[in-house]
Design a protein around this motif. Structure first.
Motif, PDB file in Angstrom:
ATOM      1  N   THR A 271       0.834  -1.182   0.105  1.00 22.17           N
ATOM      2  CA  THR A 271       0.091  -0.073   0.038  1.00 22.17           C
ATOM      3  C   THR A 271       1.091   1.213   0.117  1.00 22.17           C
ATOM      4  O   THR A 271       1.694   1.604   0.825  1.00 22.17           O
ATOM      5  CB  THR A 271      -0.985   0.017   1.382  1.00 22.17           C
ATOM      6  N   THR A 273       1.377   5.420   0.011  1.00 26.10           N
ATOM      7  CA  THR A 273       0.650   6.466   0.662  1.00 26.10           C
ATOM      8  C   THR A 273       1.441   7.755   0.497  1.00 26.10           C
ATOM      9  O   THR A 273       2.770   7.741   0.484  1.00 26.10           O
ATOM     10  CB  THR A 273       0.626   6.159   2.305  1.00 26.10           C
ATOM     11  N   SER A 286      -3.456   0.556  -2.988  1.00 27.71           N
ATOM     12  CA  SER A 286      -2.980  -0.698  -2.683  1.00 27.71           C
ATOM     13  C   SER A 286      -2.878  -1.464  -4.179  1.00 27.71           C
ATOM     14  O   SER A 286      -3.792  -1.628  -4.749  1.00 27.71           O
ATOM     15  CB  SER A 286      -3.710  -1.414  -1.789  1.00 27.71           C
ATOM     16  N   SER A 400      -6.748   5.524   9.747  1.00 27.79           N
ATOM     17  CA  SER A 400      -7.571   4.540   9.236  1.00 27.79           C
ATOM     18  C   SER A 400      -8.686   5.796   8.736  1.00 27.79           C
ATOM     19  O   SER A 400      -8.826   6.796   8.691  1.00 27.79           O
ATOM     20  CB  SER A 400      -8.311   3.830  10.134  1.00 27.79           C
ATOM     21  N   TRP A 423      -4.455   1.355   7.757  1.00 24.87           N
ATOM     22  CA  TRP A 423      -3.241   0.731   7.126  1.00 24.87           C
ATOM     23  C   TRP A 423      -2.106   1.319   8.385  1.00 24.87           C
ATOM     24  O   TRP A 423      -2.401   2.261   8.968  1.00 24.87           O
ATOM     25  CB  TRP A 423      -2.708   1.395   5.904  1.00 24.87           C
ATOM     26  N   GLN A 425       1.616   0.227   7.357  1.00 23.28           N
ATOM     27  CA  GLN A 425       2.495  -0.481   6.490  1.00 23.28           C
ATOM     28  C   GLN A 425       3.793  -0.763   7.369  1.00 23.28           C
ATOM     29  O   GLN A 425       4.226   0.109   7.790  1.00 23.28           O
ATOM     30  CB  GLN A 425       2.985   0.098   5.284  1.00 23.28           C
ATOM     31  N   TRP A 456      -3.025  -2.677   3.097  1.00 22.17           N
ATOM     32  CA  TRP A 456      -4.127  -2.065   4.015  1.00 22.17           C
ATOM     33  C   TRP A 456      -4.826  -3.288   4.437  1.00 22.17           C
ATOM     34  O   TRP A 456      -4.897  -4.243   3.882  1.00 22.17           O
ATOM     35  CB  TRP A 456      -4.808  -0.814   3.507  1.00 22.17           C
TER      36      TRP A 456
END
Ligand SMILES: Nc1nc2c(c(=O)[nH]1)N[C@H]1C(S)=C(S)[C@@H](COP(=O)(O)O)O[C@H]1N2
Ligand SMILES: [Mo]
Length: 507
Positions: A271, A273, A286, A400, A423, A425, A456
């Motif tokens: 995922t 971000t 993702s 979240s 998530w 990670q 995620w």
């Protein structure tokens, strides 16, 4: 007054013709050198961080449209002035147009990796603009009357209408052709990728079917968020592209795309971000990445005993992204990715290759269109965002998001579901998600399947909605037992924190 407006309009129309001509010439040569876009890119690079943050917050993914629109509006204002000057004396107006086109010319030449031909679109804009202005001004000048006194004015009016019409149609046609040519030339090409030597297990079925409105477990590539500093996509020819590792290494090495594809490929669900993601935001996606393990490449260059603490990645245009060397080589699945969701990378996402490092925000890891990795130190060299005061060490923060219901939605009373994604990670993944309704106790949500700690997790909570207004909040817990904090932090300089709270109406 009316004639002044008319002449201001001449300036605007001539400039639009110039802009369109420049855009078309750029589309044929180098799309990024289009006059308005190159000024826009320069503005992006010169904008101070707080203002950029403000713009991203205000306009979201439309920030670039707003930027190009503002540049164009500014140009057209000056264009109107050029028209007014030309009414007095043509040379003055023409001179202002030439000065206006000198700005993108200089901007185009100062882009990293610029070529002399990058001024051609601005030259075309100047020529087309001045020629259009000359035509309009001449058409407006009353010709000596041939018959009765009004004939000359009529001829003039007709001449202006004809010139204006032809130029307007010409501007739209050239602008449209330029757009089409640019998108045609930057369309994604698909390169055949070998299967991964080290594949990922099949992705479990997510909650996609059961919870309407929840983010799909795997983000479709067409919906994958895009964040970068570019206004146009780079045109990278996969046959000529290379990736070089240099700096503090035992030997400098260069890989072609075929070299990379001949190495063992790994495939991982990760995922990605963006640091600019606000709590509850959309800058996250993702997918399944395929690529060469970063350490396999670094080993070819030899980094034992290197004094470096940073990998400084450079893209095809000289844009730079820093990555902490120790993090990238600590055993996590960092890679130079060539594929995304089973296909070669789309141009938007870095074709033909980009870096992906699970657990780090994209701005300190995910260099797209990568061409160089320089082993260096933070003391010696600064990447693009480091120069703009962003953090250099930027692990993704646990967070979240509520996907359904939407903020301010109206929901039918009765049984419904609250659902979303969470998530963390590379921090042991997500082990718990809790939902709070109207400030009550935190209630554990049900978790969807897991695809590893770098991916995620979907979650949902059945909810019996009673009439009225309700506040819903969500928070996640990671594998280390760390709970998402309620303390708010802005995206700058190292990522947002806080808890998403939304209000819905049940009626
Ligand atoms: N060359 C280049 N790479 C880049 C960027 C950029 O501006 N230029 N933006 C970074 C940022 S801030 C993020 S969050 C990710 C986004 O990757 P995506 O657009 O594929 O989602 O790319 C990173 N890689
Ligand atoms: Mo980002």
């Amino acid at each position: 007054m009316r004639t002044r407006l008319l002449h201001a309009g001449f300036g605007v129309l001539s400039t639009l013709v110039g802009v369109a001509a420049g855009h078309l010439v750029a589309a044929a040569l180098e799309p990024a050198s289009s006059p308005v876009l190159v000024v826009g890119s320069t503005v992006i690079d010169l904008t101070p961080t707080p203002m950029k943050e403000w713009a991203i917050r205000q306009f979201g993914t439309h920030d670039k449209t707003v930027l190009v629109g503002s540049v164009l509006a500014g140009v057209l204002l000056l264009a109107a002035v050029a028209g007014l000057l030309a009414q007095r004396r043509f040379a003055y107006g023409a001179a202002l147009l030439v000065v206006l086109t000198a700005i993108p010319a200089v901007a185009a030449l100062s882009r990293p990796g610029a070529e002399a031909t990058d001024v051609l679109p601005s030259v075309a804009a100047a020529l087309a603009g001045v020629a259009s202005l000359a035509w309009l001004e001449r058409a407006a000048r009353p010709t000596p009357a041939r018959g009765d006194g009004d004939g000359g004015a009529d001829n003039g009016r007709r001449g202006v209408l004809v010139a204006g019409g032809v130029l307007a149609v010409g501007a739209v046609a050239m602008g449209g052709a330029g757009r089409w040519l640019t998108s045609y030339r930057t369309r994604s090409v698909v390169v055949d990728l070998p299967a991964a030597a080290d594949p990922a297990p099949a992705l479990p079925a997510g909650l996609d079917q059961r919870v309407p409105g929840i983010s799909p477990f795997r983000t479709p590539v067409s919906d994958f968020y895009r964040v970068d500093t570019r206004l146009t996509l780079p045109l990278v020819d996969p046959d000529n592209w290379t990736l070089t590792i240099d700096g503090d290494v035992e030997r400098e090495v260069t890989f072609t795309l075929d070299d990379l594809l001949a190495m063992p490929l790994i495939e991982r669900d990760i995922t990605l971000t963006c640091v600019s993601n606000e709590v509850g935001g959309k800058y996250i996606g993702s997918t399944r990445w395929r690529g060469v393990r970063l350490t396999d490449l670094l080993d070819r260059a030899g980094i034992d005993g290197t004094g470096a603490d940073q990998i400084l990645s450079t893209d095809v245009d000289g844009m730079t992204i820093s990555t902490p060397l120790d993090v990238a080589t600590d055993g996590r699945d960092a890679m130079i990715a060539v594929g995304m969701d089973g296909r070669s990378l789309p141009r938007e996402h870095g074709f033909p290759a980009r870096m992906v490092v699970p657990g780090l925000y994209g701005f300190v890891s995910a260099c797209k269109w990568i061409t160089r990795m320089t082993l260096t130190t933070y003391a010696e060299q600064d990447a693009y965002w480091t120069q703009r005061d962003w953090a250099t060490d930027a692990p993704i923060k646990i967070s979240s998001r509520i996907d359904t219901p939407k903020p301010l939605a109206t929901v039918d009373p009765g049984r419904t579901v609250i659902g979303g994604v969470a998530w963390a990670q590379h921090q042991g993944g997500i082990t718990k998600v809790e939902v709070r309704v109207d400030g009550g106790p935190w209630q554990p949500a049900r978790l969807g399947p897991t695809a590893g700690n770098d991916y995620w997790r979907q979650w949902y909570l059945p909810w019996t909605a009673e009439k009225g207004q309700h506040t819903l909040a969500v928070r996640a817990t990671d594998g280390d037992g760390d709970v998402q904090t309620a303390a708010r932090a802005t995206p700058f300089p190292s990522g947002s924190t806080g808890i998403q709270e939304i209000v819905v109406t049940v009626s």
